[in-house]
Design a protein around this motif. Structure first.
Motif, PDB file in Angstrom:
ATOM      1  N   ARG A 199      27.459 -64.589  62.551  1.00  0.00           N
ATOM      2  CA  ARG A 199      26.035 -64.407  62.781  1.00  0.00           C
ATOM      3  C   ARG A 199      25.648 -64.000  64.386  1.00  0.00           C
ATOM      4  NH1 ARG A 199      25.908 -69.461  60.043  1.00  0.00           N
ATOM      5  NH2 ARG A 199      25.363 -68.921  57.868  1.00  0.00           N
ATOM      6  N   TRP A 200      26.527 -64.642  65.098  1.00  0.00           N
ATOM      7  CA  TRP A 200      26.186 -64.272  66.463  1.00  0.00           C
ATOM      8  C   TRP A 200      26.514 -62.835  67.091  1.00  0.00           C
ATOM      9  CZ3 TRP A 200      22.640 -66.463  69.471  1.00  0.00           C
ATOM     10  CH2 TRP A 200      22.177 -67.518  68.999  1.00  0.00           C
ATOM     11  N   ASP A 201      27.694 -62.561  66.252  1.00  0.00           N
ATOM     12  CA  ASP A 201      28.291 -60.916  66.651  1.00  0.00           C
ATOM     13  C   ASP A 201      27.346 -59.976  66.032  1.00  0.00           C
ATOM     14  OD1 ASP A 201      30.306 -62.101  67.913  1.00  0.00           O
ATOM     15  OD2 ASP A 201      32.067 -62.149  66.319  1.00  0.00           O
ATOM     16  N   ASN A 202      26.826 -60.309  64.895  1.00  0.00           N
ATOM     17  CA  ASN A 202      26.018 -59.439  64.156  1.00  0.00           C
ATOM     18  C   ASN A 202      24.685 -60.013  63.752  1.00  0.00           C
ATOM     19  OD1 ASN A 202      24.767 -57.683  62.473  1.00  0.00           O
ATOM     20  ND2 ASN A 202      26.414 -57.419  61.211  1.00  0.00           N
ATOM     21  N   PHE A 203      23.651 -59.967  64.521  1.00  0.00           N
ATOM     22  CA  PHE A 203      22.359 -60.583  64.377  1.00  0.00           C
ATOM     23  C   PHE A 203      21.836 -60.332  62.951  1.00  0.00           C
ATOM     24  CE2 PHE A 203      19.948 -62.859  67.847  1.00  0.00           C
ATOM     25  CZ  PHE A 203      20.976 -63.657  68.200  1.00  0.00           C
ATOM     26  N   ASP A 204      22.265 -59.283  62.351  1.00  0.00           N
ATOM     27  CA  ASP A 204      21.776 -58.703  61.182  1.00  0.00           C
ATOM     28  C   ASP A 204      22.477 -59.260  59.917  1.00  0.00           C
ATOM     29  OD1 ASP A 204      19.370 -57.423  61.918  1.00  0.00           O
ATOM     30  OD2 ASP A 204      20.683 -55.745  62.445  1.00  0.00           O
ATOM     31  N   PHE A 205      23.563 -59.846  60.348  1.00  0.00           N
ATOM     32  CA  PHE A 205      24.462 -60.618  59.141  1.00  0.00           C
ATOM     33  C   PHE A 205      23.973 -61.741  58.465  1.00  0.00           C
ATOM     34  CE2 PHE A 205      27.626 -63.882  57.856  1.00  0.00           C
ATOM     35  CZ  PHE A 205      28.248 -63.127  56.854  1.00  0.00           C
ATOM     36  N   HIS A 206      23.892 -61.831  56.924  1.00  0.00           N
ATOM     37  CA  HIS A 206      23.526 -63.146  56.380  1.00  0.00           C
ATOM     38  C   HIS A 206      24.212 -62.989  55.036  1.00  0.00           C
ATOM     39  CE1 HIS A 206      20.822 -60.950  53.576  1.00  0.00           C
ATOM     40  NE2 HIS A 206      20.543 -60.320  54.482  1.00  0.00           N
ATOM     41  N   SER A 263      19.286 -64.082  58.260  1.00  0.00           N
ATOM     42  CA  SER A 263      19.977 -63.480  59.517  1.00  0.00           C
ATOM     43  C   SER A 263      19.554 -64.297  60.784  1.00  0.00           C
ATOM     44  CB  SER A 263      20.011 -62.096  59.601  1.00  0.00           C
ATOM     45  OG  SER A 263      18.503 -61.861  60.078  1.00  0.00           O
ATOM     46  N   MET A 264      20.285 -64.198  61.837  1.00  0.00           N
ATOM     47  CA  MET A 264      19.825 -64.741  63.193  1.00  0.00           C
ATOM     48  C   MET A 264      18.507 -63.862  63.651  1.00  0.00           C
ATOM     49  SD  MET A 264      21.675 -67.131  64.091  1.00  0.00           S
ATOM     50  CE  MET A 264      21.142 -67.558  65.804  1.00  0.00           C
ATOM     51  N   ASN A 265      18.527 -62.431  63.570  1.00  0.00           N
ATOM     52  CA  ASN A 265      17.461 -61.718  63.825  1.00  0.00           C
ATOM     53  C   ASN A 265      16.169 -62.086  63.040  1.00  0.00           C
ATOM     54  OD1 ASN A 265      16.376 -59.499  65.110  1.00  0.00           O
ATOM     55  ND2 ASN A 265      16.758 -57.993  63.304  1.00  0.00           N
ATOM     56  N   SER A 266      16.534 -62.352  61.721  1.00  0.00           N
ATOM     57  CA  SER A 266      15.263 -62.768  61.042  1.00  0.00           C
ATOM     58  C   SER A 266      14.732 -64.304  61.736  1.00  0.00           C
ATOM     59  CB  SER A 266      15.551 -63.051  59.640  1.00  0.00           C
ATOM     60  OG  SER A 266      14.436 -63.550  58.772  1.00  0.00           O
ATOM     61  N   LEU A 267      15.714 -65.114  61.894  1.00  0.00           N
ATOM     62  CA  LEU A 267      15.340 -66.323  62.382  1.00  0.00           C
ATOM     63  C   LEU A 267      14.568 -66.269  63.737  1.00  0.00           C
ATOM     64  CD1 LEU A 267      15.708 -69.504  62.152  1.00  0.00           C
ATOM     65  CD2 LEU A 267      17.984 -69.132  63.323  1.00  0.00           C
ATOM     66  N   ILE A 304      15.882 -68.903  70.148  1.00  0.00           N
ATOM     67  CA  ILE A 304      14.878 -68.729  71.046  1.00  0.00           C
ATOM     68  C   ILE A 304      15.397 -68.600  72.521  1.00  0.00           C
ATOM     69  CG2 ILE A 304      12.962 -70.154  72.059  1.00  0.00           C
ATOM     70  CD1 ILE A 304      12.266 -71.280  69.340  1.00  0.00           C
ATOM     71  N   LEU A 305      16.323 -69.264  72.993  1.00  0.00           N
ATOM     72  CA  LEU A 305      16.912 -69.098  74.180  1.00  0.00           C
ATOM     73  C   LEU A 305      17.502 -67.775  74.385  1.00  0.00           C
ATOM     74  CD1 LEU A 305      18.484 -72.632  74.518  1.00  0.00           C
ATOM     75  CD2 LEU A 305      16.392 -71.856  75.638  1.00  0.00           C
ATOM     76  N   ASN A 306      18.167 -67.384  73.195  1.00  0.00           N
ATOM     77  CA  ASN A 306      18.716 -66.190  73.254  1.00  0.00           C
ATOM     78  C   ASN A 306      17.610 -64.942  73.563  1.00  0.00           C
ATOM     79  OD1 ASN A 306      19.485 -63.436  71.580  1.00  0.00           O
ATOM     80  ND2 ASN A 306      21.178 -64.059  72.428  1.00  0.00           N
ATOM     81  N   TYR A 307      16.687 -65.024  72.918  1.00  0.00           N
ATOM     82  CA  TYR A 307      15.348 -64.167  73.170  1.00  0.00           C
ATOM     83  C   TYR A 307      15.177 -64.141  74.768  1.00  0.00           C
ATOM     84  CZ  TYR A 307      10.895 -62.012  72.939  1.00  0.00           C
ATOM     85  OH  TYR A 307       9.701 -61.295  72.999  1.00  0.00           O
TER      86      TYR A 307
END
Length: 59
Positions: free
Chosen positions: A5-12, A18-22, A54-57
């Protein structure tokens, strides 16, 4: 799975998020809350993945 998930924010996973959606969902709500409560102290409570996204953003 966490590394994927962290390597690919679009993976789910199937039917997962996905992390991107979250991240998009959490940032939208965060800015909405901040705009409605200007000059107020706000305490947030959430789970680790949401807080990390959120922190990553802002990183």
């Amino acid at each position: 799975m966490l590394k994927k998930r962290w390597d690919n924010f679009d993976f789910h996973e199937e039917n997962g998020e996905s992390m991107n959606s979250l991240q998009q969902r959490n940032i939208a709500v965060l800015f909405e809350i901040l705009s409605k409560h200007k000059n107020e102290n706000i305490l947030f409570s959430t789970h680790g993945a949401a807080l990390s996204s959120i922190l990553n953003y802002f990183n």
